[in-house]
Write a protein that holds these residues in place. Sequence first.
Motif, short mmCIF file in Angstrom:
data_model
loop_
_atom_site.label_atom_id
_atom_site.label_comp_id
_atom_site.label_asym_id
_atom_site.label_seq_id
_atom_site.Cartn_x
_atom_site.Cartn_y
_atom_site.Cartn_z
N VAL A 103 0.86 -1.18 0.00
CA VAL A 103 0.00 0.00 0.00
C VAL A 103 0.89 1.23 0.00
O VAL A 103 1.81 1.34 0.81
N ASP A 104 0.63 2.17 -0.92
CA ASP A 104 1.48 3.35 -1.02
C ASP A 104 1.00 4.45 -0.09
O ASP A 104 0.05 4.27 0.70
N MET A 105 1.64 5.61 -0.17
CA MET A 105 1.34 6.72 0.74
C MET A 105 -0.07 7.25 0.58
O MET A 105 -0.62 7.86 1.50
N GLY A 106 -0.66 7.05 -0.60
CA GLY A 106 -2.02 7.52 -0.82
C GLY A 106 -3.07 6.47 -0.51
O GLY A 106 -4.25 6.67 -0.79
N GLY A 107 -2.66 5.34 0.05
CA GLY A 107 -3.61 4.27 0.36
C GLY A 107 -4.00 3.46 -0.85
O GLY A 107 -5.08 2.88 -0.89
N ARG A 108 -3.12 3.39 -1.86
CA ARG A 108 -3.42 2.68 -3.10
C ARG A 108 -2.62 1.39 -3.21
O ARG A 108 -1.50 1.29 -2.73
N VAL A 109 -3.22 0.42 -3.88
CA VAL A 109 -2.57 -0.84 -4.23
C VAL A 109 -2.53 -0.91 -5.75
O VAL A 109 -3.55 -0.74 -6.41
N SER A 110 -1.36 -1.15 -6.32
CA SER A 110 -1.25 -1.15 -7.78
C SER A 110 -1.86 -2.40 -8.40
O SER A 110 -1.99 -3.44 -7.75
N GLU A 111 -2.20 -2.28 -9.67
CA GLU A 111 -2.73 -3.44 -10.40
C GLU A 111 -1.70 -4.56 -10.45
O GLU A 111 -2.06 -5.74 -10.42
N ARG A 112 -0.42 -4.21 -10.54
CA ARG A 112 0.61 -5.24 -10.58
C ARG A 112 0.67 -6.04 -9.28
O ARG A 112 0.81 -7.27 -9.31
#
Length: 336
Positions: A81-90
């Motif tokens: 999970v990145d700093m913006g609370g996102r999980v990449s499609e990869r």
Amino acid sequence: MRPLDDTAGIQPSGQPLSVLGDLEPIRGRRRLRPLGHEAYHGLVQDRMADVDAIARRRAEPVPLVPGSQMVVALDVDGTIVDMGGRVSERVMASIARLRAHEVQVVIATGRSIEAAMPVARHIGLTSGWMVCANGALTLRLDPEAPGGHEIVDSITFDPAAAIDTLRAAVPDGIVAVETPGAGFRVSRPFPDGELIEDQTVVSLEELRAQSATRVVLRAPGMAVDEFSALVHDAGLHSVEYAIGWTAWLDVAPQGVTKASALEALAARLGTDAAHAVAVGDGSNDVEMLQWAGVGVAMGSAPQWVRECADVVTEPVWRDGCAAVLDALIERTRESR
């Protein structure tokens, strides 16, 4: 990048990530730049070479082949999970591929159950296992169970001595005690947006009175270096602790880490550390990285954390974790 569902109350946990790696200015601001397809393919090839080298170095080689014997332990914040609370499609796709090969993909996080369950659901982990509270809680994920999980192991300790020590070291700090399933009891509210869980303000006497899986100390506005020095001088010899990226401290039961929980879980699953791959980026991941047959540090991890790992991959915004997971699958395909 796929954002987590805000309606589910998912957001980054209270300890922000450091910002490293390639950046580019966008309208006077900075934007993290993900890898293109060719560069990402090259990264996967590099991680394949790393895993191959580790496998060759072993005195008693264990084939790191995706299957029911393999455990892949993944930290959350700064790893998937990145700093913006996102999980990449990869990341989403690589986890799905491993699970199709019957690999036990285990979230191993410092987050509470309430903060970790939405992440598990988002990445498709509705069954299997999860480690929370830095190893104090182990869950079996079950969509039929209340809340989608069952606690199979819970390790607690008497927090009174730790609370007294922390309050003496940082008198103005916020103290919180985790109550699984009921959020945190706190000495005063945390800054807005730092805790996903419910907060109940209680007296210090109440905080000291009940056993806990974790005690948190937060010092808003205090420099990390100053905070770290104060905590170090307090000499918390009776408990294990890990300082995050902010003036934030987690105190766990003595000897309890992500690694101790994963060791017990691996035994339950009929496997061991030699068949495990662990990926993380924080001080609370070090024991896990050292325990696993292959320990992978994210590129955004502090230098001393990277030095404890077998492999260093790219940061979360460049899909470093996904590249490791895809490398495990690609090694299997190329060996056929």
